[in-house]
Design an enzyme around this catalytic site. Structure first.
Site, PDB file in Angstrom:
ATOM      1  N   ASP A  57      24.199 -14.666  -1.895  1.00 60.69           N
ATOM      2  CA  ASP A  57      24.704 -13.393  -1.385  1.00 60.69           C
ATOM      3  C   ASP A  57      23.607 -12.359  -1.581  1.00 60.69           C
ATOM      4  O   ASP A  57      23.540 -11.685  -2.608  1.00 60.69           O
ATOM      5  CB  ASP A  57      25.976 -12.994  -2.136  1.00 60.69           C
ATOM      6  CG  ASP A  57      26.658 -11.776  -1.527  1.00 60.69           C
ATOM      7  OD1 ASP A  57      25.972 -11.015  -0.806  1.00 60.69           O
ATOM      8  OD2 ASP A  57      27.850 -11.576  -1.784  1.00 60.69           O
ATOM      9  N   TYR A  99       1.137  -6.468  16.497  1.00 62.04           N
ATOM     10  CA  TYR A  99       1.813  -5.641  15.500  1.00 62.04           C
ATOM     11  C   TYR A  99       2.800  -4.688  16.171  1.00 62.04           C
ATOM     12  O   TYR A  99       3.974  -4.610  15.808  1.00 62.04           O
ATOM     13  CB  TYR A  99       0.759  -4.864  14.709  1.00 62.04           C
ATOM     14  CG  TYR A  99       1.301  -3.893  13.695  1.00 62.04           C
ATOM     15  CD1 TYR A  99       2.046  -4.318  12.607  1.00 62.04           C
ATOM     16  CD2 TYR A  99       1.031  -2.534  13.809  1.00 62.04           C
ATOM     17  CE1 TYR A  99       2.530  -3.426  11.660  1.00 62.04           C
ATOM     18  CE2 TYR A  99       1.500  -1.631  12.866  1.00 62.04           C
ATOM     19  CZ  TYR A  99       2.248  -2.082  11.793  1.00 62.04           C
ATOM     20  OH  TYR A  99       2.721  -1.182  10.870  1.00 62.04           O
ATOM     21  N   ALA A 117       8.744  -4.113   3.902  1.00 62.71           N
ATOM     22  CA  ALA A 117       7.990  -5.367   3.824  1.00 62.71           C
ATOM     23  C   ALA A 117       7.430  -5.728   5.207  1.00 62.71           C
ATOM     24  O   ALA A 117       8.151  -5.702   6.195  1.00 62.71           O
ATOM     25  CB  ALA A 117       8.901  -6.479   3.314  1.00 62.71           C
ATOM     26  N   TRP A 118       6.139  -6.063   5.221  1.00 63.11           N
ATOM     27  CA  TRP A 118       5.521  -6.499   6.478  1.00 63.11           C
ATOM     28  C   TRP A 118       4.172  -7.134   6.158  1.00 63.11           C
ATOM     29  O   TRP A 118       3.315  -6.504   5.552  1.00 63.11           O
ATOM     30  CB  TRP A 118       5.330  -5.329   7.440  1.00 63.11           C
ATOM     31  CG  TRP A 118       5.125  -5.804   8.853  1.00 63.11           C
ATOM     32  CD1 TRP A 118       3.942  -6.144   9.440  1.00 63.11           C
ATOM     33  CD2 TRP A 118       6.139  -6.006   9.837  1.00 63.11           C
ATOM     34  NE1 TRP A 118       4.139  -6.550  10.738  1.00 63.11           N
ATOM     35  CE2 TRP A 118       5.493  -6.468  11.003  1.00 63.11           C
ATOM     36  CE3 TRP A 118       7.519  -5.835   9.859  1.00 63.11           C
ATOM     37  CZ2 TRP A 118       6.182  -6.765  12.169  1.00 63.11           C
ATOM     38  CZ3 TRP A 118       8.205  -6.129  11.020  1.00 63.11           C
ATOM     39  CH2 TRP A 118       7.543  -6.590  12.157  1.00 63.11           C
ATOM     40  N   TYR A 145       0.825  -1.210   0.000  1.00 60.83           N
ATOM     41  CA  TYR A 145       0.000   0.000   0.000  1.00 60.83           C
ATOM     42  C   TYR A 145       0.863   1.266   0.000  1.00 60.83           C
ATOM     43  O   TYR A 145       0.671   2.167  -0.823  1.00 60.83           O
ATOM     44  CB  TYR A 145      -0.937  -0.025   1.209  1.00 60.83           C
ATOM     45  CG  TYR A 145      -1.626   1.283   1.499  1.00 60.83           C
ATOM     46  CD1 TYR A 145      -2.441   1.886   0.541  1.00 60.83           C
ATOM     47  CD2 TYR A 145      -1.474   1.913   2.735  1.00 60.83           C
ATOM     48  CE1 TYR A 145      -3.075   3.094   0.813  1.00 60.83           C
ATOM     49  CE2 TYR A 145      -2.111   3.108   3.008  1.00 60.83           C
ATOM     50  CZ  TYR A 145      -2.906   3.703   2.047  1.00 60.83           C
ATOM     51  OH  TYR A 145      -3.528   4.894   2.316  1.00 60.83           O
ATOM     52  N   ILE A 146       1.819   1.358   0.926  1.00 62.27           N
ATOM     53  CA  ILE A 146       2.688   2.530   0.984  1.00 62.27           C
ATOM     54  C   ILE A 146       3.846   2.399  -0.006  1.00 62.27           C
ATOM     55  O   ILE A 146       4.264   3.363  -0.627  1.00 62.27           O
ATOM     56  CB  ILE A 146       3.257   2.719   2.412  1.00 62.27           C
ATOM     57  CG1 ILE A 146       2.128   2.785   3.440  1.00 62.27           C
ATOM     58  CG2 ILE A 146       4.097   3.988   2.496  1.00 62.27           C
ATOM     59  CD1 ILE A 146       2.616   2.777   4.882  1.00 62.27           C
ATOM     60  N   LYS A 204       6.946  -4.837  15.962  1.00 65.41           N
ATOM     61  CA  LYS A 204       7.670  -3.683  15.416  1.00 65.41           C
ATOM     62  C   LYS A 204       8.668  -3.130  16.434  1.00 65.41           C
ATOM     63  O   LYS A 204       9.806  -2.798  16.104  1.00 65.41           O
ATOM     64  CB  LYS A 204       6.685  -2.588  15.004  1.00 65.41           C
ATOM     65  CG  LYS A 204       5.997  -2.812  13.672  1.00 65.41           C
ATOM     66  CD  LYS A 204       6.933  -2.563  12.492  1.00 65.41           C
ATOM     67  CE  LYS A 204       6.211  -2.587  11.170  1.00 65.41           C
ATOM     68  NZ  LYS A 204       7.102  -2.363  10.027  1.00 65.41           N
TER      69      LYS A 204
END
Length: 278
Positions: free
Chosen positions: A55, A132, A70-71, A12-13, A136
Site C-alpha cells: 500500500d 525530456y 523524481a525524474w 539537485y532541486i 514531461k
C-alpha cells in the site's frame, strides 16, 4: 501542519525544496534513491517509488500533498530513460490517487512547450522537441485526466533556467566553474544575446514550497521571475561574482537556430502565491 511527501528529494532541486518546506513548518517525508544531503528534519526514506508492491500511499505516510519531483536524467534531454520511465511515473501517481491522495504537485519544465518566443503562460500550446519535453508533456496531459477522475487538486509546477548550487548542476555555469578550475583562460561561447528567465535554486525552492502549502492557486504554475535576462549578462555577472579569471570567447560557437531569442515565464500566478506567504 501539512504532511508533504517529496519524491526525488535527494536531487539537485529536491534537497533545496525539502529544506524550504521544513522552514515553513511542513511535516516532510523525503523519498529518494540517493538520500545524502537531505535536511535531517525530514523523515527520510530510501525507496524505489516504481515498486508497486504494498500500500504505497500508507507506506509513504498518507500525505496531505505529494510533490513529485523524481525524474531520471533530467540534464540529458534526449536520454532514452525519459520515455522508458514515463508509464512508471503514471503508475506511481495513479496508485497514490487510488490510495487517497487529495493534492498533487508535479515538477514540470518549460521544455514541454518547445520553441517559443515571449512569455509562457498556462495557455501556451505545447510542441516539445526533446525526449525530456515530450515525456514531461505526456505525463502532464495524462495526470490531468487522472486528477479529474479521482477529484484530486492538481498543480503542475513549470521551471525555467535554474542557477545556484552550480557544482551539483549540469549547466553552462557548471562548465565555466570546471574550466576555471582547470586554469582555462577563455571559455568558448555563443553571441550570448538570447534572453532567458533565470532563477536561483533557493528562490525556486521557496516558490515550490509555497505552491504546495496552499490549494487555492492550481493548474499550471510558472515557478520563475518573469524577467528575461540575456545569457551574456547573466554569465558575465556569474564570472564576476565568483571572482573567476576566465573570459568569454564570444562567437566561438554559432547561435543555435532552435534556441529562442527570448523566452520567459508569466509570473502572475506565482506572484499571487508568494504575496500570500508574506
Amino acid at each position: 501542519m501539512s504532511k508533504v511527501l517529496v519524491t526525488g528529494a535527494g536531487g539537485y532541486i529536491g534537497r533545496h525544496v525539502v529544506k524550504a518546506l521544513c522552514d515553513l513548518g511542513a511535516e516532510v517525508t523525503a523519498v529518494s534513491s540517493h538520500t545524502e544531503g537531505i535536511d535531517p528534519r525530514a523523515r527520510i526514506i530510501a525507496r524505489d517509488i516504481f515498486d508497486e508492491s504494498g500500500d504505497l500511499f500508507r507506506e509513504l505516510g498518507s500525505p496531505d500533498v505529494c510533490l513529485h519531483m523524481a525524474w531520471r536524467d533530467g540534464f540529458r534531454h534526449n536520454s532514452h530513460a525519459h520515455m522508458e520511465n514515463l508509464s512508471k511515473h503514471y503508475a506511481f501517481l495513479r496508485k497514490m490517487m487510488e490510495g487517497g491522495l487529495k493534492q498533487l504537485a508535479v515538477m514540470g519544465s518549460m521544455h514541454e512547450v518547445g520553441y517559443w518566443e515571449g512569455a509562457i503562460d498556462e495557455n501556451t500550446p505545447c510542441a516539445p522537441i526533446s525526449m525530456y519535453g515530450i515525456a514531461k508533456d505526456a505525463l502532464r496531459r495524462s495526470t490531468i485526466l487522472l486528477s479529474e477522475e479521482h477529484h484530486v487538486c492538481l498543480q503542475w509546477l513549470r521551471a525555467y533556467y535554474i542557477v545556484g548550487d552550480d557544482k551539483a548542476n549540469s549547466s553552462i555555469f557548471t562548465k565555466i566553474l570546471q574550466a576555471a578550475e582547470r586554469g582555462d583562460e577563455t571559455f568558448p561561447f555563443t553571441s550570448g544575446k538570447n534572453r532567458y528567465d533565470f532563477i536561483d535554486v533557493d528562490e525556486l525552492a521557496r516558490q515550490i514550497a509555497a505552491c504546495v502549502m496552499q490549494d487555492e492557486v492550481t493548474g499550471i504554475i510558472n515557478c520563475c521571475t518573469g524577467k528575461p535576462v540575456s545569457l551574456a549578462e547573466k554569465v558575465e555577472s556569474f564570472i564576476r561574482a565568483n571572482g573567476l579569471r576566465i573570459r568569454l570567447d564570444y562567437g566561438a560557437f554559432p547561435d543555435r537556430p532552435y534556441d529562442s531569442p527570448g523566452v520567459w515565464g508569466d509570473a502572475e500566478k506565482i506572484e499571487k502565491i508568494m504575496k500570500k506567504r508574506k
